[in-house]
Write a protein that holds these residues in place. Sequence first.
Motif, PDB file in Angstrom:
ATOM      1  N   LEU A   2     -56.204   0.419 -15.974  1.00 20.49           N
ATOM      2  CA  LEU A   2     -56.752   1.452 -15.102  1.00 20.49           C
ATOM      3  C   LEU A   2     -56.858   2.800 -15.818  1.00 20.49           C
ATOM      4  N   LEU A   3     -57.916   3.543 -15.512  1.00 27.02           N
ATOM      5  CA  LEU A   3     -58.096   4.888 -16.044  1.00 27.02           C
ATOM      6  C   LEU A   3     -57.681   5.924 -15.004  1.00 27.02           C
ATOM      7  N   TYR A   4     -58.125   5.741 -13.757  1.00 31.81           N
ATOM      8  CA  TYR A   4     -57.732   6.654 -12.687  1.00 31.81           C
ATOM      9  C   TYR A   4     -57.830   5.945 -11.345  1.00 31.81           C
ATOM     10  N   LEU A   5     -57.183   6.545 -10.337  1.00 29.09           N
ATOM     11  CA  LEU A   5     -57.241   6.072  -8.961  1.00 29.09           C
ATOM     12  C   LEU A   5     -57.746   7.210  -8.105  1.00 29.09           C
ATOM     13  N   LEU A  69     -51.295   2.767  -3.013  1.00 30.41           N
ATOM     14  CA  LEU A  69     -50.981   3.248  -4.350  1.00 30.41           C
ATOM     15  C   LEU A  69     -49.470   3.312  -4.482  1.00 30.41           C
ATOM     16  N   ALA A  70     -48.937   2.727  -5.535  1.00 26.59           N
ATOM     17  CA  ALA A  70     -47.501   2.750  -5.793  1.00 26.59           C
ATOM     18  C   ALA A  70     -47.255   3.574  -7.057  1.00 26.59           C
ATOM     19  N   PHE A  71     -46.452   4.613  -6.917  1.00 25.14           N
ATOM     20  CA  PHE A  71     -46.098   5.486  -8.034  1.00 25.14           C
ATOM     21  C   PHE A  71     -44.739   5.080  -8.589  1.00 25.14           C
ATOM     22  N   THR A  72     -44.591   5.138  -9.910  1.00 21.06           N
ATOM     23  CA  THR A  72     -43.318   4.851 -10.554  1.00 21.06           C
ATOM     24  C   THR A  72     -42.383   6.028 -10.396  1.00 21.06           C
ATOM     25  N   PRO A  97     -36.572   4.420   2.268  1.00 22.81           N
ATOM     26  CA  PRO A  97     -36.114   3.992   0.943  1.00 22.81           C
ATOM     27  C   PRO A  97     -35.047   2.905   1.037  1.00 22.81           C
ATOM     28  N   GLY A  98     -35.153   1.935   0.163  1.00 23.38           N
ATOM     29  CA  GLY A  98     -34.166   0.863   0.115  1.00 23.38           C
ATOM     30  C   GLY A  98     -34.597  -0.237  -0.833  1.00 23.38           C
ATOM     31  N   LEU A  99     -33.684  -1.175  -1.063  1.00 23.15           N
ATOM     32  CA  LEU A  99     -33.992  -2.328  -1.906  1.00 23.15           C
ATOM     33  C   LEU A  99     -34.954  -3.251  -1.181  1.00 23.15           C
ATOM     34  N   ARG A 100     -35.881  -3.822  -1.922  1.00 25.27           N
ATOM     35  CA  ARG A 100     -36.861  -4.752  -1.384  1.00 25.27           C
ATOM     36  C   ARG A 100     -36.736  -6.088  -2.122  1.00 25.27           C
ATOM     37  N   PRO A 101     -37.226  -7.175  -1.537  1.00 26.34           N
ATOM     38  CA  PRO A 101     -37.059  -8.506  -2.139  1.00 26.34           C
ATOM     39  C   PRO A 101     -38.100  -8.843  -3.212  1.00 26.34           C
ATOM     40  N   TYR A 102     -38.666  -7.842  -3.875  1.00 29.35           N
ATOM     41  CA  TYR A 102     -39.739  -8.088  -4.845  1.00 29.35           C
ATOM     42  C   TYR A 102     -39.241  -8.156  -6.274  1.00 29.35           C
ATOM     43  N   GLY A 103     -37.934  -8.263  -6.477  1.00 36.55           N
ATOM     44  CA  GLY A 103     -37.348  -8.346  -7.809  1.00 36.55           C
ATOM     45  C   GLY A 103     -36.029  -7.601  -7.827  1.00 36.55           C
ATOM     46  N   ASP A 104     -35.254  -7.887  -8.848  1.00 34.68           N
ATOM     47  CA  ASP A 104     -33.971  -7.199  -8.989  1.00 34.68           C
ATOM     48  C   ASP A 104     -34.202  -5.701  -9.095  1.00 34.68           C
ATOM     49  N   ASN A 105     -33.420  -4.948  -8.341  1.00 30.63           N
ATOM     50  CA  ASN A 105     -33.447  -3.477  -8.375  1.00 30.63           C
ATOM     51  C   ASN A 105     -34.768  -2.863  -7.934  1.00 30.63           C
ATOM     52  N   PHE A 106     -35.572  -3.556  -7.149  1.00 27.00           N
ATOM     53  CA  PHE A 106     -36.843  -3.007  -6.656  1.00 27.00           C
ATOM     54  C   PHE A 106     -36.523  -2.112  -5.462  1.00 27.00           C
ATOM     55  N   TYR A 107     -36.376  -0.810  -5.735  1.00 30.96           N
ATOM     56  CA  TYR A 107     -36.005   0.184  -4.733  1.00 30.96           C
ATOM     57  C   TYR A 107     -37.257   0.997  -4.417  1.00 30.96           C
ATOM     58  N   ALA A 108     -37.695   0.982  -3.165  1.00 30.23           N
ATOM     59  CA  ALA A 108     -38.983   1.587  -2.829  1.00 30.23           C
ATOM     60  C   ALA A 108     -38.963   2.229  -1.444  1.00 30.23           C
ATOM     61  N   CYS A 109     -39.949   3.085  -1.221  1.00 29.16           N
ATOM     62  CA  CYS A 109     -40.231   3.617   0.110  1.00 29.16           C
ATOM     63  C   CYS A 109     -41.736   3.550   0.313  1.00 29.16           C
ATOM     64  N   TYR A 110     -42.140   3.635   1.576  1.00 24.70           N
ATOM     65  CA  TYR A 110     -43.555   3.557   1.923  1.00 24.70           C
ATOM     66  C   TYR A 110     -43.875   4.653   2.934  1.00 24.70           C
ATOM     67  N   VAL A 111     -44.982   5.355   2.710  1.00 28.56           N
ATOM     68  CA  VAL A 111     -45.404   6.447   3.584  1.00 28.56           C
ATOM     69  C   VAL A 111     -46.924   6.405   3.728  1.00 28.56           C
ATOM     70  N   ARG A 112     -47.421   7.195   4.661  1.00 29.73           N
ATOM     71  CA  ARG A 112     -48.859   7.440   4.771  1.00 29.73           C
ATOM     72  C   ARG A 112     -49.090   8.924   4.625  1.00 29.73           C
ATOM     73  N   LYS A 118     -51.935   4.728   2.466  1.00 30.25           N
ATOM     74  CA  LYS A 118     -50.575   4.236   2.251  1.00 30.25           C
ATOM     75  C   LYS A 118     -50.160   4.453   0.801  1.00 30.25           C
ATOM     76  N   LEU A 119     -48.947   4.980   0.636  1.00 27.19           N
ATOM     77  CA  LEU A 119     -48.384   5.287  -0.675  1.00 27.19           C
ATOM     78  C   LEU A 119     -46.982   4.710  -0.773  1.00 27.19           C
ATOM     79  N   SER A 120     -46.556   4.466  -1.999  1.00 27.34           N
ATOM     80  CA  SER A 120     -45.200   4.007  -2.244  1.00 27.34           C
ATOM     81  C   SER A 120     -44.667   4.686  -3.491  1.00 27.34           C
ATOM     82  N   ALA A 121     -43.358   4.853  -3.543  1.00 28.66           N
ATOM     83  CA  ALA A 121     -42.664   5.257  -4.775  1.00 28.66           C
ATOM     84  C   ALA A 121     -41.671   4.132  -5.053  1.00 28.66           C
TER      85      ALA A 121
END
Length: 127
Positions: A2-5, A69-72, A97-112, A118-121
Amino acid sequence: MLLYLTIGSNDIARSGRFYDPVLETLGISRFKTLDHEIGYGAAGEGGLRTWVATPYDKKPATVGNGSMLAFTAPNRAAVDQFHASSLANGGSDEGKPGLRPYGDNFYACYVRDPDGNKLSAVCRTAE
């Protein structure tokens, strides 16, 4: 890769008031401001950029069902800050914010954002 979003907005000024403080929690800042779009990126980074813009076809911006869009995030504290800043600046909660079942240590939140995008960190480390 990807170049940009691009995220659609119906109110660029309102979007700037949301995205400036929210993305700053992840070390991302505004580098470009025009009447119809604003650009964000990490300092000194020549890679992926995020643009918030009014649609080119001049029709209202709409939300993509299933789009996100998910930001690191550098650590879990940054995920927490991203979530809190989103809510404090006109966003809405889509998942605290919290751990999710998408892999070890996958800590994320979701907002609009104020336009409904929809965005995630996400942090994928144990800290």
